[in-house]
Every structure is written in C-alpha cells, then in structure tokens.
Design a protein around this motif. Sequence first.
Motif, mmCIF file in Angstrom:
data_model
loop_
_atom_site.group_PDB
_atom_site.id
_atom_site.type_symbol
_atom_site.label_atom_id
_atom_site.label_comp_id
_atom_site.label_asym_id
_atom_site.label_seq_id
_atom_site.Cartn_x
_atom_site.Cartn_y
_atom_site.Cartn_z
ATOM 1 N N ASN A 139 0.791 -1.227 0.000
ATOM 2 C CA ASN A 139 0.000 0.000 0.000
ATOM 3 C C ASN A 139 0.824 1.279 0.000
ATOM 4 O O ASN A 139 0.267 2.358 -0.161
ATOM 5 C CB ASN A 139 -1.020 0.009 1.143
ATOM 6 N N SER A 155 0.086 5.503 -4.384
ATOM 7 C CA SER A 155 -0.308 4.882 -3.119
ATOM 8 C C SER A 155 -1.586 5.530 -2.581
ATOM 9 O O SER A 155 -2.372 4.876 -1.888
ATOM 10 C CB SER A 155 0.811 4.994 -2.103
ATOM 11 N N ASN A 171 -5.646 -2.970 -2.179
ATOM 12 C CA ASN A 171 -4.558 -3.125 -1.203
ATOM 13 C C ASN A 171 -4.744 -4.341 -0.312
ATOM 14 O O ASN A 171 -3.767 -4.917 0.168
ATOM 15 C CB ASN A 171 -4.430 -1.860 -0.361
#
Length: 114
Positions: free
Chosen positions: A29, A52, A72
């Motif tokens: 992530n 991200s 994620n």
Amino acid sequence: VQLVESGGGLVQPGGSLRLSCAASGIIFNIYNMNWYRQSPGKQRALVATITSGGTTTYANSVKGRFTISRDNAKNTAYLQMNNLKPEDTAIYYCNANFGINSSWGQGTQVTVSS
C-alpha cells in the motif's frame, strides 16, 4: 519482491481484457503501481499509474479506454482495457516503485487482432 502479471491473451478489436498484477514481498500500500507496455522495435512506454494514495494518470493513447485500479487488501493492481485496438498489441509489464526501489513483473502478452 515478486510481481506476477496475468490476464493477457488474444482479443478482437473492440474487445476487453483485464490484467492483474499480484505483488508479494513488499508493503504494497505504500508503492505506486504502474503498467508499461512494449511493442516489437519500440521502447517500453508508461501506460498508466496509480499512486499509493489512489491518484491515477494515463498515457494519452489509452485515456478513456483503460482504467487502472488497486486492491490493497489483495496486494493486487489491475488494468481494465476496453475498446482495444490493434495498436495496443504489446507485452504489458507491471512495475512497483517507492522512492529508488523499483521492481518489475515478467510481462504478459496482449494481442489485438481479428
């Protein structure tokens, strides 16, 4: 670090494919995820990026047709490709980058042909 792409194949013009990139060995992530492609005789080119934080950017040639996303929880990035054209034929590579760290998958072939 391991990135494994899947989902490539042969599709007719106007068709769709969804590529997946499963990551392991990284804190997924925090990485920006990118899709690149390379056609014979051409340099590898950036197709799409998802940061991200979830911000997405696209090459002009695929805007409105391709969508990059990430999950994620599954450590996986995706590239949904719609209205495919013969010029989209290439090997598609997944890339994960965070600062100076960069890792690549082995690539998956996408062929658009009637």
